[in-house]
Structures are given as C-alpha cells and as structure tokens.
Design an enzyme around this catalytic site. Structure first.
Site, PDB file in Angstrom:
ATOM      1  N   ARG A  23       0.844  -1.202   0.000  1.00  0.00           N
ATOM      2  CA  ARG A  23       0.000   0.000   0.000  1.00  0.00           C
ATOM      3  C   ARG A  23       0.887   1.263   0.000  1.00  0.00           C
ATOM      4  O   ARG A  23       0.970   1.990  -0.981  1.00  0.00           O
ATOM      5  CB  ARG A  23      -0.951  -0.023   1.219  1.00  0.00           C
ATOM      6  CG  ARG A  23      -2.175   0.860   1.083  1.00  0.00           C
ATOM      7  CD  ARG A  23      -1.924   2.330   1.315  1.00  0.00           C
ATOM      8  NE  ARG A  23      -1.256   2.588   2.580  1.00  0.00           N
ATOM      9  CZ  ARG A  23      -0.716   3.743   2.910  1.00  0.00           C
ATOM     10  NH1 ARG A  23      -0.758   4.772   2.068  1.00  0.00           N
ATOM     11  NH2 ARG A  23      -0.105   3.894   4.078  1.00  0.00           N
ATOM     12  N   ASP A  24       1.592   1.464   1.081  1.00  0.00           N
ATOM     13  CA  ASP A  24       2.416   2.677   1.221  1.00  0.00           C
ATOM     14  C   ASP A  24       3.518   2.713   0.165  1.00  0.00           C
ATOM     15  O   ASP A  24       3.910   3.783  -0.321  1.00  0.00           O
ATOM     16  CB  ASP A  24       3.032   2.675   2.629  1.00  0.00           C
ATOM     17  CG  ASP A  24       3.612   4.017   3.034  1.00  0.00           C
ATOM     18  OD1 ASP A  24       3.610   4.940   2.216  1.00  0.00           O
ATOM     19  OD2 ASP A  24       4.099   4.128   4.169  1.00  0.00           O
ATOM     20  N   HIS A 217       6.338   3.929  12.713  1.00  0.00           N
ATOM     21  CA  HIS A 217       6.410   3.930  11.236  1.00  0.00           C
ATOM     22  C   HIS A 217       7.389   5.038  10.842  1.00  0.00           C
ATOM     23  O   HIS A 217       7.022   6.209  10.784  1.00  0.00           O
ATOM     24  CB  HIS A 217       5.002   4.180  10.683  1.00  0.00           C
ATOM     25  CG  HIS A 217       4.907   4.194   9.189  1.00  0.00           C
ATOM     26  ND1 HIS A 217       4.048   3.369   8.494  1.00  0.00           N
ATOM     27  CD2 HIS A 217       5.534   4.920   8.249  1.00  0.00           C
ATOM     28  CE1 HIS A 217       4.164   3.600   7.191  1.00  0.00           C
ATOM     29  NE2 HIS A 217       5.061   4.548   7.019  1.00  0.00           N
ATOM     30  N   HIS A 219      10.387   6.846   8.422  1.00  0.00           N
ATOM     31  CA  HIS A 219      10.894   7.039   7.066  1.00  0.00           C
ATOM     32  C   HIS A 219      12.380   7.339   7.142  1.00  0.00           C
ATOM     33  O   HIS A 219      12.865   7.895   8.128  1.00  0.00           O
ATOM     34  CB  HIS A 219      10.141   8.174   6.368  1.00  0.00           C
ATOM     35  CG  HIS A 219       8.769   7.768   5.919  1.00  0.00           C
ATOM     36  ND1 HIS A 219       7.976   8.545   5.127  1.00  0.00           N
ATOM     37  CD2 HIS A 219       8.053   6.634   6.146  1.00  0.00           C
ATOM     38  CE1 HIS A 219       6.830   7.913   4.884  1.00  0.00           C
ATOM     39  NE2 HIS A 219       6.848   6.763   5.502  1.00  0.00           N
ATOM     40  N   CYS A 250       5.996   8.447   0.713  1.00  0.00           N
ATOM     41  CA  CYS A 250       6.045   9.905   0.753  1.00  0.00           C
ATOM     42  C   CYS A 250       7.436  10.475   0.472  1.00  0.00           C
ATOM     43  O   CYS A 250       8.092  11.012   1.367  1.00  0.00           O
ATOM     44  CB  CYS A 250       5.549  10.421   2.105  1.00  0.00           C
ATOM     45  SG  CYS A 250       5.185  12.176   2.128  1.00  0.00           S
ATOM     46  N   ASN A 259       9.926   5.126   3.143  1.00  0.00           N
ATOM     47  CA  ASN A 259       9.929   4.108   4.197  1.00  0.00           C
ATOM     48  C   ASN A 259      11.309   3.494   4.429  1.00  0.00           C
ATOM     49  O   ASN A 259      12.104   3.380   3.505  1.00  0.00           O
ATOM     50  CB  ASN A 259       8.981   2.976   3.793  1.00  0.00           C
ATOM     51  CG  ASN A 259       7.547   3.435   3.722  1.00  0.00           C
ATOM     52  OD1 ASN A 259       7.001   3.912   4.706  1.00  0.00           O
ATOM     53  ND2 ASN A 259       6.920   3.320   2.563  1.00  0.00           N
TER      54      ASN A 259
HETATM   55 ZN    ZN Z   1       5.441   5.293   5.141  1.00  0.00          ZN
END
Ligand code: ZN
Length: 315
Positions: A23-24, A217, A219, A250, A259
């Site tokens: 997903r991400d 989570h 990055h 992102c 990520n």
């Molecule tokens: Zn992320």
C-alpha cells in the site's frame, strides 16, 4: 559458517513487524504496477512469515490511480491464514466500499495527521472534523468484528508546521483508543524524527496508552530510520511498520527516500537477538522480485549486501 548469537544472556525479545509495501510502497512509486505483479509480490510476502500485510486502500481511484485495483488485488492474493490482511480507509465513503467486500480483510486502518495544515492538504478536513468522522467510522469497524487500527501522520514533525508537541499527538491517540482502536501507529511522514526525540516520544506514549499496541512507522528521508527504530524499541515500542525493497513512502522532498526497508529492519533486529517471526531469506526473495518487476535497482542495503553471514574463521 556459524551463526553468532548476539543476545544478552537470558534475554529474548519479540516484536511485530508489519509490511506496508503493497500500500504505502506501491502508492508512492512512479509506475503503476500491474495487478498480477502486485498479487505475485504480496503472495511472496505472505510466504515470509508476516503477521500482517497492508494490502489495499479504499481511496478514490482518480486521486491515487496506483491503487485503483485494490479489490482485484484482495480477491487475487493467496496468503496463509496467519497473515492479517489490512486495508486503509480515508473516509466513510471508503468504508462503505470496503465493507462491500468485508470478507477479504481482517484489519482496517483509519488515519489523521497531527498537523492541521497537513491534514487539510491530505484529506481536505480539519483534524477535529476527521476525529469526529473517526468516532463514527470506528464504531462501524468494531461492529463488523474487524480490528480497528489507527495511524497518526506527521507525529514527529510537519514540513508545514514544524514541531508538533508530543501531548497533541498523544491526545489524538487517546481519542482513537476511546473510539475503539486497539493499535495506534505513529508516522514520521517526512522523516523529521531523531533518536533522542523518538525515545522521549515512545516513553511518554507507553505511559499514556496502557493496553494499546503502539506501532512505529519511520521514514529514512534523512538516513535516521533504523536509528529511530532502535530508539523506539529501547523505549518500549514493540511494533514496527516498514516497506520491502524500501519502496515508496512519501518521497518529500522529491527524490528522497521514504519508508525504511523491511529487510534492513528485520536484519537489524535479528542480529540484536530480537525475534520478528519473519524469514529474512524469503523476504529478500520478495524484495528482489519487486526489483525485477520495477525494472530498476532498489535501495535497501540488504538487497545489495544480503544477510549477515557469520564465520568463525573471520577475525
Ligand atoms: Zn510510510
């Protein structure tokens, strides 16, 4: 080759590692990945021992065309029963659509940004409006006997508003918990966290949210992702999200990484004697498969270096 056990004697720690790449990761890749390739990659991740994989998002397909085939992907994948399939839901319309295929997943994530500006730009709602929506949607999720997970974005700083006070983030986390969330993730959306701050943050979070599973989570925007994960672990966080192949997440500013890679995170934990339940070799197979699908080199360190091999012959 003989494995070296780096554990402190008597110590065994176990964490949850959640895979968010489908997903991400896929959402933030420049290419739209073919549905069949997504299914093959998720099936490969399913063989790596994850307890949960974030599979799809019920966002408007005109907003995020990369994930428009979410239902097809959910229908097509074949993962072990031990894998919880997670979907991301941005609003009540998305929840309506998700619940039409209720049988295809177990976990639902609702989210907000702790920054007013970021929340407005992301979903065009104020934080307060979003939390009102969350209270209503959360009841529906719980009534469907689904696991209600929450994510708070920009929890460690916002590119528009700068520092976000820890108490403001944890107030939102408490609202999520009151609405029925049993797990709350804290996202470092644009990689602004540092290990000292993460340590203070999770120490406070563990104290204020007893009984709630807290998920980090991070990055790797500025190269501090794994250091932040270590700091979170030491502060009592036991659940982590990451993306295989270091996909997506992102990339702001443009060109930066998003990520942290799941294989680097899992490799670090295993070398520290922290159990994840993830088979690193199988995970690397999935990450290399993603590299082949995308037709370009991915940036995770473990794809390049492979797993650590200990040799008693090496001084
Ligand atoms: Zn992320």
């Amino acid at each position: 080759m003989t494995a070296v056990d780096n554990r402190t004697p008597g110590e065994t720690r176990r964490v949850h590692v959640r895979e968010v790449g489908p997903r991400d990761g896929f959402q933030n890749e420049p290419e739209t990945i073919r549905t069949a390739d997504k299914i093959a990659l998720i099936n490969a991740l399913g063989r790596a021992g994850f307890e949960r994989i974030e599979v799809a998002s019920f966002v408007r397909p005109d907003v995020i065309p990369q994930l428009a085939d979410g239902v097809e992907v959910l229908r097509g994948i074949d993962v072990p029963d031990t894998v919880r399939r997670m979907v991301l839901v941005p609003n009540s319309r998305g929840l309506d659509n998700a619940l039409k295929v209720r049988e295809l997943f177990e976990d639902v994530t609702l989210f907000v940004s702790s920054s007013q500006t970021h929340n407005q730009r992301n979903i065009n709602r104020t934080v307060e409006q979003t939390m009102d929506d969350v209270a209503v949607m959360g009841k529906r999720v719980v009534a469907e006997d689904l696991t209600f997970c929450a994510v708070i974005a920009t929890a460690f700083g916002c590119p528009f508003e700068g520092h976000i006070p820890i108490d403001r983030v944890l107030d939102l986390a408490e609202q999520f918990a009151a609405a029925g969330a049993t797990e709350i993730g804290f996202g470092d959306t644009t990689g602004m966290a540092n290990p000292a701050y993460v340590s203070r943050f999770f120490s406070a979070a563990v104290e204020r949210l007893p009984g709630v599973e807290l998920t980090a989570h991070f990055h790797n925007t500025r190269g501090q992702g794994l250091a932040n994960a270590y700091a979170a672990l030491e502060a009592g966080c036991t659940s982590f999200e990451a993306s295989f192949g270091e996909l997506g997440g992102c990339p702001v500013p443009a060109g930066s990484t998003g990520n942290i890679s799941t294989e680097d995170l899992v490799s670090m934990f295993h070398e520290m004697g922290v159990e994840t339940g993830v088979d690193l070799d199988a995970l690397l197979v999935a990450a290399r498969q993603a590299q082949a699908v995308l037709g370009r080199k991915l940036t995770s360190h473990s794809i390049i270096a492979g797993p650590v091999l200990w040799s008693t012959a090496t001084p």
